[in-house]
Design an enzyme around this catalytic site. Structure first.
Site, short mmCIF file in Angstrom:
data_model
loop_
_atom_site.label_atom_id
_atom_site.label_comp_id
_atom_site.label_asym_id
_atom_site.label_seq_id
_atom_site.Cartn_x
_atom_site.Cartn_y
_atom_site.Cartn_z
N ARG A 55 1.02 -0.95 -0.06
CA ARG A 55 0.41 0.10 0.07
C ARG A 55 0.42 0.85 0.32
NH1 ARG A 55 -2.12 -4.36 2.03
NH2 ARG A 55 -1.35 -4.34 3.75
N GLU A 92 5.03 -7.97 13.12
CA GLU A 92 3.93 -7.81 14.78
C GLU A 92 3.48 -9.48 15.01
OE1 GLU A 92 -0.07 -6.64 16.67
OE2 GLU A 92 0.36 -5.82 14.61
#
Length: 167
Positions: A55, A92
């Site tokens: 993105r 993460e």
């Protein structure tokens, strides 16, 4: 913008809450507002924009066009056909490697690094390391959304970081 951020629980793995900003990109007014807002704090301080896969590519290309600068792509490992610099980092929810063509930027180029979300900071730290390895100067890092509770900004200490929204 809140209505344009889709929240997806348990993606890409259980326990992760994914913030999907692709609805912003399909809304012409919202996209224009985001592009202008992410570029504004860095006006005049960069010669090129680097977008982090995937993105970040959308943001970087639009900001580069709007500001009359060049654009480079920071890609996932194995996607670029020529000699690359590589940097691995923790996510993460795992580990990944980013790459940048060695010949995409002239030494000393001032580069604005863009991505959609700042979470733990690993992706932007790796992108900055790649650009500096290539001889570029990181002018700053811009994101649309910062997940404040994950502490990513701390990993970018000393860098000019701007988020349009922090949750």
């Amino acid at each position: 913008m809140d209505r344009l951020c889709a929240v997806v629980p348990d993606f890409p793995s259980p326990g992760i809450v994914f913030r999907d900003l692709t609805p912003v990109f399909s809304d012409a007014r919202a996209f224009r507002a985001v592009v202008d807002a992410v570029a504004e704090p860095f006006a005049g301080s960069f010669d090129a924009v680097a977008g982090v896969e995937a993105r970040g590519f959308l943001l970087a290309a639009a900001v580069a066009y709007a500001t009359g600068t060049g654009v480079v792509t920071v890609r996932k490992a194995g996607k670029l056909p020529r000699a690359v610099y590589s940097a691995s980092y923790d996510l993460e929810y795992g580990q990944a490697t980013l790459e940048l063509h060695q010949s995409d930027l002239p030494a000393g180029a001032r580069v604005l690094v863009l991505d959609d979300v700042l979470a733990t900071g690993g992706t932007l730290v790796a992108a900055c390391a790649l650009l500096e390895q290539a001889g570029a100067v990181v002018a700053g890092c811009g994101v649309v959304l910062e997940l404040g509770d994950l502490g990513g900004r701390a990993s970018l200490a000393g860098r000019n970081v701007h988020a349009l929204r922090t949750v």
